[in-house]
Structure formats: structure tokens, C-alpha cells
Design an enzyme around this catalytic site. Structure first.
Site, PDB file in Angstrom:
ATOM      1  N   SER A  28       4.350   2.556   7.948  1.00 24.29           N
ATOM      2  CA  SER A  28       4.425   1.351   6.740  1.00 24.29           C
ATOM      3  C   SER A  28       5.681   1.289   6.161  1.00 24.29           C
ATOM      4  O   SER A  28       6.515   2.367   5.614  1.00 24.29           O
ATOM      5  CB  SER A  28       3.362   2.330   6.332  1.00 24.29           C
ATOM      6  N   HIS A  48       1.183  -1.508  -0.072  1.00 26.05           N
ATOM      7  CA  HIS A  48      -0.304  -0.167   0.172  1.00 26.05           C
ATOM      8  C   HIS A  48       0.927   0.939   0.080  1.00 26.05           C
ATOM      9  O   HIS A  48       0.065   2.286  -0.009  1.00 26.05           O
ATOM     10  CB  HIS A  48      -0.439  -0.314   1.166  1.00 26.05           C
ATOM     11  N   ASP A  53      -0.015  -7.216   1.918  1.00 29.66           N
ATOM     12  CA  ASP A  53       0.818  -5.967   1.698  1.00 29.66           C
ATOM     13  C   ASP A  53       2.391  -6.143   1.808  1.00 29.66           C
ATOM     14  O   ASP A  53       2.593  -4.949   2.748  1.00 29.66           O
ATOM     15  CB  ASP A  53      -0.151  -5.667   3.830  1.00 29.66           C
TER      16      ASP A  53
END
Length: 346
Positions: free
Chosen positions: A190, A83, A113
Site C-alpha cells: 500500500s 490508511h 486514500d
């Protein structure tokens, strides 16, 4: 009579002297904790880079994304979240010394992910080693390194709060064996590293829960090892596919008793893709899958989990409930087609 007299009774230490000695021990413990975090940061910190992405549509007026990445080899392989890179074609990496280099996507796996990048033209980069996440224990010290909210090279420390969690990925598939930690994470973390006290990356930071404090998640390093090996070998992660959509549904007790099964839940098929493996096997909307290849199916997540690369192009037995009656069906899963971005990368 039990003797609880201290071995140091002969030293004639007064209570005041004893209380004065305690802070010294506390400082020693705090120093050990600090030294552990400092050592981890100095070893792994230079391997965590800032990942900057350009506008997804290519318009200069739009803003790009920002995240973190982990250099896992000296020739420039970088692990991050799928993402973070999204569908962006412009990707830049900025290291702790401020050096910027372009990068390109080798492959993405939205189901976990994760994404694998390669830095263009960079060699002999500082890199981190992936550890074995199966050795983790609850309460173990961990350090998160990343770029939260754009603040580069930020370090937070915490513990492993829980192991074996499952969270939903952007593709709808559940990510298994996820690590929960209370090490503070924020947007921009992230793709950053969750590191053990042995300076091994044991997780890739991936998600936070909005409104919660101290509940953060990382994809386990063992999952990352599998994904990057598949991407390096095939350009994407190979998984089986039967061409259905469905939902988890309860099995009426009378149907279970009549069919002689113990499942309380199953995977209710809602749609069957024309000319897909399920359609060719004779599956119909309304069928409830309760077993595939000898594995009990208690919901859609179980069905997705069983359809891994080892079951591609094999004839499997499937048990379904149709109108309350148990039926055995043979099905031949195919390899799932990679997403458009994955096809380009391969």
C-alpha cells in the site's frame, strides 16, 4: 490461384531447422520483457521508500504500521496511502540503502486514500515522476514496486487488467478512475508505485481483494496529481457539502411517469443536518434527489461526485421527488470542514 509460398522457400529450410529457430525469437522477446522491467526498477526503485508508523496511541507496547511511499520531488515530498499513516504521529522513512529519516504529514485525503508526507531534513533524494494515467490501455505492461509483508524493494510485473474502476474508500466515498492490475500486491505494498514501461508512476497501489488472486487496485496518477496540488495549496482537498446522509434507492415507475423523469434510481435523503445548507433550502427526509446543477443523480455516489470544489459557495438548482411529485429547490453548498488531522496539517 493464391500463392501461400513463403518468401524463404528458396532457402530450403527443413521443418526441424524451422522449429530450432523459434526458441531464439522467444528468448529475444523474454529478454526484451526482462530488460523493460529491469530498466523501470533501476530508475524508479530508489524512489520507493518504506513507511513505518509508530503506535497510534503512543504506547510503546503497541505495534506500528508498515507500508510504502513514493518520493515525488528531490526535497522530500512523499506520496502514500492515508490508511498507511492513519493517525500516527511517529512516521519514519527507510530508503533502499537503509537510511532512515523522520517525516511529518502535510495532509491526508481519506476520500481517495492518499496522503502527502515530507521527509524531515532530507534533500536531493531520488524521485519518480507522475505520468498521465489517461494514456493507459488495457493489457499494457506495468510494474509494482513496494514492501509487501515487510520484504523491502520487492518488484512484481503484470498488466493493466481494467481501467475506470470504482472502489469504496474508508470514508465511504467512492474512489473513481481506479486502475485494476494483476501485478501481485500484498499488505505492505500500500502506497507503493505502479509504474509504466516508460518509468512513470501511473498509479499508487491501494487495495487488494482478500481471497482473490490477480485482482489489485491502484489510485490513478491523475487523481494523485489533483490531491497533492490541493494539499500543497490548502492543506486538504476542498469539497462541497450540503449536510445530508442518504442512500441509493429505486424510483417507483409510477412516480417517474407522473413527474416526467427518466431516472430509475435516485439519492434518498435519510437525515438532514440542522442548520445545514439542505435544511435551509427546505429539504426533508424522504426526498429523492434526481438532479443537481443540471447533472442527473442516479444514487448517492453521483450526489457526492457532483459536490466538488467547483460548486462551493454557489447557488445551485436541485430537482427532488417529494411524495411522488417533482419539486425544484435552490441550494447553496458550503465548503466541507477538513478532518481533525487535516486541520492540524493546514
Amino acid at each position: 490461384m493464391l500463392d501461400f509460398t513463403s518468401d524463404f522457400a528458396g532457402d530450403d529450410l527443413s521443418p526441424a531447422q524451422t522449429s530450432e529457430a523459434s526458441p531464439v525469437d522467444d528468448r529475444a522477446l523474454l529478454d526484451a520483457y526482462s530488460n523493460a522491467v529491469i530498466a523501470v526498477t533501476e530508475r524508479v526503485g530508489p524512489a520507493v521508500v518504506r513507511v513505518e508508523t509508530g503506535p497510534k496511541s503512543g504506547h510503546r507496547g503497541e505495534r506500528g504500521g508498515l507500508g510504502s511511499g513514493i518520493v515525488i520531488s528531490p526535497d522530500g515530498l512523499v506520496l502514500t496511502n492515508s490508511h498507511v499513516v492513519g493517525t500516527s504521529k511517529e512516521i519514519r522513512l527507510r530508503d533502499t540503502e537503509g537510511v532512515v529519516t523522520d517525516a511529518h504529514v502535510l495532509g491526508v485525503d481519506p476520500d481517495t486514500d492518499l496522503a502527502l508526507l515530507r521527509a524531515n531534513g532530507s534533500r536531493d533524494l531520488p524521485y519518480a515522476s507522475l505520468g498521465n494515467s489517461k494514456t493507459l490501455r488495457r493489457g499494457q505492461l506495468v510494474v509494482a514496486i513496494g514492501n509487501p509483508l515487510g520484504f523491502e524493494s520487492t518488484v512484481t510485473a503484470g498488466v493493466v487488467s481494467a481501467l475506470g474502476r470504482s472502489i469504496r474508500s474508508v470514508s465511504g466515498r467512492t474512489i473513481e478512475d481506479v486502475i485494476q492490475t494483476d501485478a501481485a500486491l500484498n499488505p505492505g505494498n500500500s502506497g507503493g508505485a505502479l509504474v509504466s514501461s516508460a518509468a512513470e508512476v501511473i498509479g499508487v497501489n491501494t487495495a487488494i481483494i482478500q481471497g482473490a488472486q490477480g485482482i489489485c487496485f491502484a489510485v490513478a496518477s491523475n487523481t494523485a496529481q489533483f490531491v497533492l496540488s490541493e494539499i500543497i495549496r490548502h492543506g486538504y482537498v476542498r469539497r462541497a457539502y450540503i449536510g445530508v446522509s442518504g442512500q441509493t434507492a429505486p424510483i417507483p415507475r409510477r412516480h417517474a411517469v407522473l413527474a416526467g423523469v427518466e431516472n430509475k434510481m435516485g439519492a434518498l435523503l435519510m437525515q438532514i443536518e440542522p442548520d445545514g445548507p439542505a435544511a435551509r433550502a427546505g429539504l426533508l427526509p424522504g426526498d429523492v434527489v434526481i438532479k443537481l446543477d443540471g447533472v442527473d443523480i442516479n444514487g448517492v455516489d453521483d450526489l457526492i461526485r457532483v459536490l466538488d470544489r467547483d460548486r462551493i459557495d454557489r447557488r445551485l438548482s436541485m430537482d427532488v421527488l417529494r411524495l411522488g411529485r417533482l419539486r425544484g429547490i435552490d441550494i447553496h453548498p458550503m465548503e466541507r470542514k477538513p478532518a481533525p488531522r487535516q486541520a492540524q496539517a493546514s
